[in-house]
Design an enzyme around this catalytic site. Structure first.
Site, PDB file in Angstrom:
ATOM      1  N   ASP A 262      41.740 -41.955  -0.632  1.00  0.00           N
ATOM      2  CA  ASP A 262      41.964 -40.504  -0.621  1.00  0.00           C
ATOM      3  C   ASP A 262      41.928 -39.978   0.806  1.00  0.00           C
ATOM      4  O   ASP A 262      41.400 -40.637   1.709  1.00  0.00           O
ATOM      5  CB  ASP A 262      40.857 -39.803  -1.417  1.00  0.00           C
ATOM      6  N   LYS A 284      46.100 -36.719  -1.685  1.00  0.00           N
ATOM      7  CA  LYS A 284      45.442 -35.710  -2.510  1.00  0.00           C
ATOM      8  C   LYS A 284      44.608 -34.722  -1.710  1.00  0.00           C
ATOM      9  O   LYS A 284      43.395 -34.815  -1.602  1.00  0.00           O
ATOM     10  CB  LYS A 284      44.586 -36.377  -3.592  1.00  0.00           C
ATOM     11  N   MET A 397      34.434 -28.229  -4.027  1.00  0.00           N
ATOM     12  CA  MET A 397      35.747 -27.576  -3.932  1.00  0.00           C
ATOM     13  C   MET A 397      35.613 -26.067  -4.110  1.00  0.00           C
ATOM     14  O   MET A 397      36.406 -25.443  -4.810  1.00  0.00           O
ATOM     15  CB  MET A 397      36.697 -28.150  -5.007  1.00  0.00           C
TER      16      MET A 397
HETATM   17  C1  LIG Z   1      37.672 -34.080  -5.096  1.00  0.00           C
HETATM   18  S1  LIG Z   1      36.048 -33.685  -4.675  1.00  0.00           S
HETATM   19  C2  LIG Z   1      35.394 -35.262  -4.437  1.00  0.00           C
HETATM   20  C3  LIG Z   1      33.911 -35.302  -4.563  1.00  0.00           C
HETATM   21  C4  LIG Z   1      33.371 -36.680  -4.308  1.00  0.00           C
HETATM   22  N1  LIG Z   1      33.744 -37.590  -5.342  1.00  0.00           N
HETATM   23  C5  LIG Z   1      31.847 -36.706  -4.120  1.00  0.00           C
HETATM   24  O1  LIG Z   1      31.161 -37.326  -4.937  1.00  0.00           O
HETATM   25  O2  LIG Z   1      31.378 -36.117  -3.147  1.00  0.00           O
HETATM   26  C6  LIG Z   1      36.235 -33.066  -3.061  1.00  0.00           C
HETATM   27  C7  LIG Z   1      35.134 -32.090  -2.705  1.00  0.00           C
HETATM   28  O3  LIG Z   1      33.942 -32.800  -2.453  1.00  0.00           O
HETATM   29  C8  LIG Z   1      33.198 -32.133  -1.460  1.00  0.00           C
HETATM   30  N2  LIG Z   1      33.029 -33.061  -0.330  1.00  0.00           N
HETATM   31  C9  LIG Z   1      33.461 -34.329  -0.248  1.00  0.00           C
HETATM   32  N3  LIG Z   1      33.066 -34.895   0.915  1.00  0.00           N
HETATM   33  C10 LIG Z   1      32.363 -33.942   1.566  1.00  0.00           C
HETATM   34  C11 LIG Z   1      31.691 -33.892   2.817  1.00  0.00           C
HETATM   35  N4  LIG Z   1      31.643 -34.951   3.629  1.00  0.00           N
HETATM   36  N5  LIG Z   1      31.078 -32.744   3.165  1.00  0.00           N
HETATM   37  C12 LIG Z   1      31.098 -31.652   2.350  1.00  0.00           C
HETATM   38  N6  LIG Z   1      31.709 -31.654   1.160  1.00  0.00           N
HETATM   39  C13 LIG Z   1      32.337 -32.772   0.777  1.00  0.00           C
HETATM   40  C14 LIG Z   1      34.002 -30.901  -1.056  1.00  0.00           C
HETATM   41  O4  LIG Z   1      33.554 -29.834  -1.859  1.00  0.00           O
HETATM   42  C15 LIG Z   1      35.395 -31.313  -1.444  1.00  0.00           C
HETATM   43  O5  LIG Z   1      36.213 -30.180  -1.685  1.00  0.00           O
END
Ligand SMILES: C[S@@+](CC[C@H](N)C(=O)[O-])C[C@H]1O[C@@H](n2cnc3c(N)ncnc32)[C@H](O)[C@@H]1O
Length: 493
Positions: A262, A284, A397
């Protein structure tokens, strides 16, 4: 390495030294100098199978000992430059720089690489810190910038490598020809070796039970590779820091033929895969999908049906807003084997970085992982009631719906002063921590930002956050630009 992989890499720092290994077995290696520095170099060289020669008109007691230990030949006189002819390497460790300079000049005249101990500017090559499990050798160099760091790294590698790693390599060598002669193609040979090193053959060799190791390796050689179907691993890459990747995720990445990642997974982590693995960015990002979920599902099936090991690499944990459910359903319906490797979800990593206890005795006894899009509909989700009773809410998100999130939670009865933290780019060098209250949260949506992943944490437990290095939410969001919405947010699951 695929072209797309190359193009997505940031430029790597250029190597000022190129690591290579000199063949010295049976060749002459010369040490000029009879003092303690020269003795230390001779002791290091005594680990090799080179013919060692020392040129020095007088020697220290340490050098006398080192000569004995190394079985070196002492020439108790000054060197002549003809002495260097045909040598593999020359080392010089004398009192004065001028004396060393003469040796360097003489060695170069006869075309032999030379090292002047502790005089890096005069050296043709440098000697690294060495982890010796011959024939397995690990050399560590900081190019003279930090020798203590090199020794620390050597220490770490010493602990990692089993003392019988060398014996294992020799044992594997004995099977190289039979494997090459066994009509396996390149991929099947690689599979053989992966099973060899992951299975009982290698384990028995490390245990020193060579008879059992041989028997296991022969069984493996005789077994057919039929039934080698593809396999998919849904792997959590964690929030971004390389050392938050699990050991299992690292191993699965190393074994993968194909890595589909991703956009939120940093290239430093993608790069941990095998060098010849096919790397596919399936993108994505909100607003710019490089592949739809259906296309991703189809690609997973296609690659697995080719018999390949596929890693589907997702940020954080694959089971949290990672569309894992759809991918698992697809793999099941095609009868493709799969596994799930958990990762550190961004809410947990963010809470750790910001020191927010997601549960706090007497304050918060439940945690909600939700997406901002949950609050988009007409009805408030059930968990809004939980929030009233003190749950900590982690909103994934949520940036582009920050205003609705704040409004709907206020509407549900949550106090305007409820503490809120916005954790951006958690576990990455550009991470940011914004703090405020629920009534401040609407400003987040107005913020003019560079694209970033953001996680919103709401609840009384947030009050425990580290305030140093935190930016007030209201101050962080002064500029209203309607089209400045972040593009990095992942899709709602
Ligand atoms: C599609 S979701 C994926 C979540 C992921 N599977 C997880 O467990 O963190 C994407 C969202 O995860 C959050 N996210 C993912 N990585 C992040 C990071 N390093 N710092 C802050 N938020 C993060 C944000 O809210 C982002 O919009």
């Amino acid at each position: 390495m695929s072209a797309s992989f190359l193009s997505e890499h940031e430029a790597k720092p250029a190597l000022d030294v190129f690591p290579a290994f000199f063949k010295v077995s049976g060749k002459r290696v010369i040490v000029v100098g009879g003092g303690d520095e020269a003795a230390a170099k001779l002791r290091l060289l005594s680990e090799t199978s080179a013919e060692l020669e020392v040129y020095a008109s007088s020697i220290s007691p340490a050098m006398e000992q080192a000569i004995q230990l190394a079985g070196a030949t002492l020439f108790a006189r000054d060197y002549q430059f003809e002495d260097f002819a045909d040598a593999a390497l020359v080392f010089t460790a004398q009192e004065s720089e001028a004396e060393d300079a003469l040796v360097v000049e003489a060695a170069r005249m006869v075309g032999v690489p030379v090292n002047a101990v502790d005089r890096p500017d005069m050296c043709d090559f440098i000697t690294p810190a060495i982890v010796n499990r011959s024939p397995v050798v690990v050399a560590v160099s900081t190019n003279g910038t930090a020798p203590v760091l090199a020794r620390r790294i050597k220490g770490m590698i010493e602990k990692l490598l089993h003392p019988r790693t060398g014996a294992l390599a020799r044992f594997a060598d004995a099977f190289r020809r039979p494997v090459a002669a066994s009509n396996r193609d390149g991929r099947q040979r690689r599979l053989f070796w992966e099973r060899f090193f992951d299975g009982p053959a290698a384990q028995k060799a490390l245990d020193g039970d060579m008879a059992a190791a041989c028997a296991s390796a022969r069984d493996l050689l005789a077994s057919s590779d039929e039934g080698d179907h593809g396999h998919v691993a849904l792997v959590g890459a964690g929030p971004g820091a390389e050392d938050l990747l699990t050991l299992r995720a690292h191993k699965v990445l190393q074994d993968a033929d194909v890595v589909m990642h991703d956009a939120l997974v940093p290239m430093e982590i993608v790069r941990m895969s095998r060098r010849d693995a096919e790397i596919i960015s399936v993108g994505k990002r909100k607003g710019c999908h490089s592949k739809s979920q259906d296309e991703i599902n189809a690609l997973l099936v296609e690659k697995a049906k080719q018999g390949l090991k596929v890693v589907r690499l997702k940020s954080g944990d694959p089971m949290i807003f990672g569309r894992a459910g759809e991918e698992i359903a697809t793999l099941r319906s095609h009868d493709i084997s799969y596994e799930i490797v958990p990762g550190v979800t961004s809410a947990l990593a963010g809470a750790a970085e910001a020191e927010i206890p997601l549960t706090l005795r007497g304050t918060a006894s439940s945690v909600i992982f939700t997406t901002g899009h949950d609050l988009n509909g007409k009805h408030l989700p059930d968990w809004a009631q939980l929030a009233l009773s003190g749950a900590t809410i982690s909103v994934y998100m949520g940036r582009t719906v920050a205003r609705q999130t704040a409004e709907r939670l206020l509407q549900a009865g949550l106090a305007a002063e409820t503490p809120v933290a916005v954790l951006e780019n958690v576990a990455r060098p550009d991470q940011r921590r914004l703090v405020g209250t629920l009534s401040d949260l609407q400003h987040l949506q107005d913020e003019k930002t560079s694209p970033s992943a953001a996680l919103i944490i709401i609840g009384e437990a947030v009050a425990a956050i580290r305030l140093d290095q935190s930016i007030p939410l209201v101050e962080a969001a002064p500029i209203l630009e309607p089209n400045s919405i972040s593009q990095t947010e992942g899709l709602a699951a």
